[in-house]
Design a protein around this motif. Structure first.
Motif, mmCIF file in Angstrom:
data_model
loop_
_atom_site.group_PDB
_atom_site.id
_atom_site.type_symbol
_atom_site.label_atom_id
_atom_site.label_comp_id
_atom_site.label_asym_id
_atom_site.label_seq_id
_atom_site.Cartn_x
_atom_site.Cartn_y
_atom_site.Cartn_z
ATOM 1 N N LEU A 157 0.819 -1.212 0.000
ATOM 2 C CA LEU A 157 0.000 0.000 0.000
ATOM 3 C C LEU A 157 0.853 1.263 0.000
ATOM 4 N N ALA A 158 2.002 1.201 0.647
ATOM 5 C CA ALA A 158 2.868 2.378 0.807
ATOM 6 C C ALA A 158 3.978 2.447 -0.242
ATOM 7 N N HIS A 159 3.936 1.571 -1.248
ATOM 8 C CA HIS A 159 4.940 1.563 -2.322
ATOM 9 C C HIS A 159 6.349 1.371 -1.780
ATOM 10 N N THR A 160 6.485 0.490 -0.798
ATOM 11 C CA THR A 160 7.823 0.183 -0.274
ATOM 12 C C THR A 160 8.108 -1.321 -0.286
ATOM 13 N N ALA A 173 -7.532 7.914 8.799
ATOM 14 C CA ALA A 173 -6.452 8.819 9.188
ATOM 15 C C ALA A 173 -5.096 8.136 9.051
ATOM 16 N N GLU A 174 -5.044 6.850 9.381
ATOM 17 C CA GLU A 174 -3.805 6.087 9.241
ATOM 18 C C GLU A 174 -3.378 6.013 7.773
ATOM 19 N N ALA A 175 -4.368 5.957 6.879
ATOM 20 C CA ALA A 175 -4.081 5.815 5.448
ATOM 21 C C ALA A 175 -3.760 7.134 4.773
ATOM 22 N N THR A 176 -4.346 8.233 5.269
ATOM 23 C CA THR A 176 -4.275 9.501 4.543
ATOM 24 C C THR A 176 -3.421 10.580 5.206
ATOM 25 N N PRO A 220 12.167 13.591 1.616
ATOM 26 C CA PRO A 220 11.539 12.279 1.501
ATOM 27 C C PRO A 220 10.364 12.299 0.523
ATOM 28 N N ASN A 221 9.975 11.110 0.109
ATOM 29 C CA ASN A 221 8.811 10.940 -0.767
ATOM 30 C C ASN A 221 7.689 10.335 0.087
ATOM 31 N N ASP A 222 6.995 11.193 0.831
ATOM 32 C CA ASP A 222 6.051 10.713 1.846
ATOM 33 C C ASP A 222 4.778 10.137 1.229
ATOM 34 N N TRP A 223 4.306 9.080 1.860
ATOM 35 C CA TRP A 223 3.136 8.360 1.366
ATOM 36 C C TRP A 223 2.385 7.762 2.550
ATOM 37 N N GLY A 224 1.076 7.697 2.423
ATOM 38 C CA GLY A 224 0.260 6.981 3.393
ATOM 39 C C GLY A 224 0.042 5.556 2.912
ATOM 40 N N LEU A 225 -1.203 5.090 3.020
ATOM 41 C CA LEU A 225 -1.560 3.748 2.546
ATOM 42 C C LEU A 225 -2.479 3.902 1.339
ATOM 43 N N GLY A 226 -1.866 3.956 0.166
ATOM 44 C CA GLY A 226 -2.623 4.132 -1.063
ATOM 45 C C GLY A 226 -2.867 5.578 -1.433
#
Length: 275
Positions: free
Chosen positions: A79-82, A177-180, A200-206
């Motif tokens: 989901l987080a592209h890691t 909230a955890e995702a966004t 950094p290249n910050d990302w949530g979950l999707g």
């Protein structure tokens, strides 16, 4: 009904464009263009797919930290592209959690993982879990049905989704909230497609989180907490939680320099118009 700022999409160098704005309370402030026309979403499909994955999580079908994708990777990594998967190939190019490698392949593996866990094809799971409950009757996964890029939708439908993300009914607000709003694997470097290397290249979950990224496809007045996604089909959806406003724009011209130039100016105008 239309905000004056929305009419500026008529100046975009595209054959067709539609846009709309919705408040956190579900009030549609305006639309412009054919808001009921279906457009290919490209990667704006990913937030819809991620929401379905989170429904599967809340239903107990999957866990965020269970193995999924390449060895050592989890649902959360995908989901987080890691996960370490390459952009469009099911090939590992880095250890999980080390770099932010934006990956369509990762979302395809997510879809397969949820389908296996629920015994429901992912396109159908998405329909049952997200689209149908929100009344998104004009939205579906088409073609090869990749949860990374094969969504087709309308501005009207995506405004329903943007309202849901701002005031969740399908998911616990803490999950959303955890995702966004929460950066997963903070400090991770990576390339934001179309905008180059971000550290950094910050990302949530999707959902991509704006934070301090520069350059960026949102506006100079967008809050750092702004989240959303854009697609190579010339499409975007952003939510600015500080402004309590979300905006959707869909076009039928591929993303390119025109969008890099037009979208931030448009976003700033929408935010100023929505106060």
């Amino acid at each position: 009904m239309a905000l004056s700022s929305l009419a500026s999409i008529e100046n975009w160098p595209v054959p067709t464009a539609a846009a709309g704005v919705v408040r956190a309370d579900g009030t549609v402030l305006g639309t412009h263009g054919p808001a009921g026309q279906r457009f290919p979403l490209a990667s704006v499909t990913k937030p819809l797919a991620a929401y379905a994955v989170l429904v599967a999580y809340e239903e107990g079908a999957i866990e965020l930290d269970e193995p999924a994708g390449p060895a050592g990777s989890t649902v959360r990594h995908l989901l987080a592209h890691t996960s370490g998967l390459a952009f469009d190939e099911h090939r590992v190019t880095a250890p999980p959690g080390e770099r932010r490698l934006y990956s369509n392949a990762g979302f395809e593996q997510l879809g397969d993982h949820v389908a296996k866990a629920t015994d429901i094809a992912f396109a159908e799971y998405l329909r049952q879990a997200v689209l149908e409950p929100l009344g998104m009757a004009s939205t579906s996964l088409e073609g090869s049905r990749s949860p990374a890029k094969d969504g087709v939708s309308t501005v009207e439908d995506l405004l329903r989704f943007a309202a849901e993300v701002q005031a969740p009914r399908l998911l616990d607000p803490r999950t959303v909230a955890e995702a966004t709003l929460t950066v997963h694997y903070p400090g991770t470097k990576g390339v934001l497609p179309g905008y180059g290397h971000q550290n950094p290249n910050d990302w949530g979950l999707g959902f991509e989180i704006r934070d301090g990224k520069s350059p960026h496809w949102t506006g100079s007045s967008s809050s750092p907490r702004t989240f959303g996604h854009f697609g190579q089909a010339g499409t975007f959806l952003w939510v600015d939680p500080d402004a309590r406003t979300a905006c959707v724009a869909l076009t039928d011209r591929a993303f390119g320099p025109w969008a890099v130039e037009a979208w931030p100016v448009f976003t700033d105008a929408v935010l100023a118009d929505s106060v």
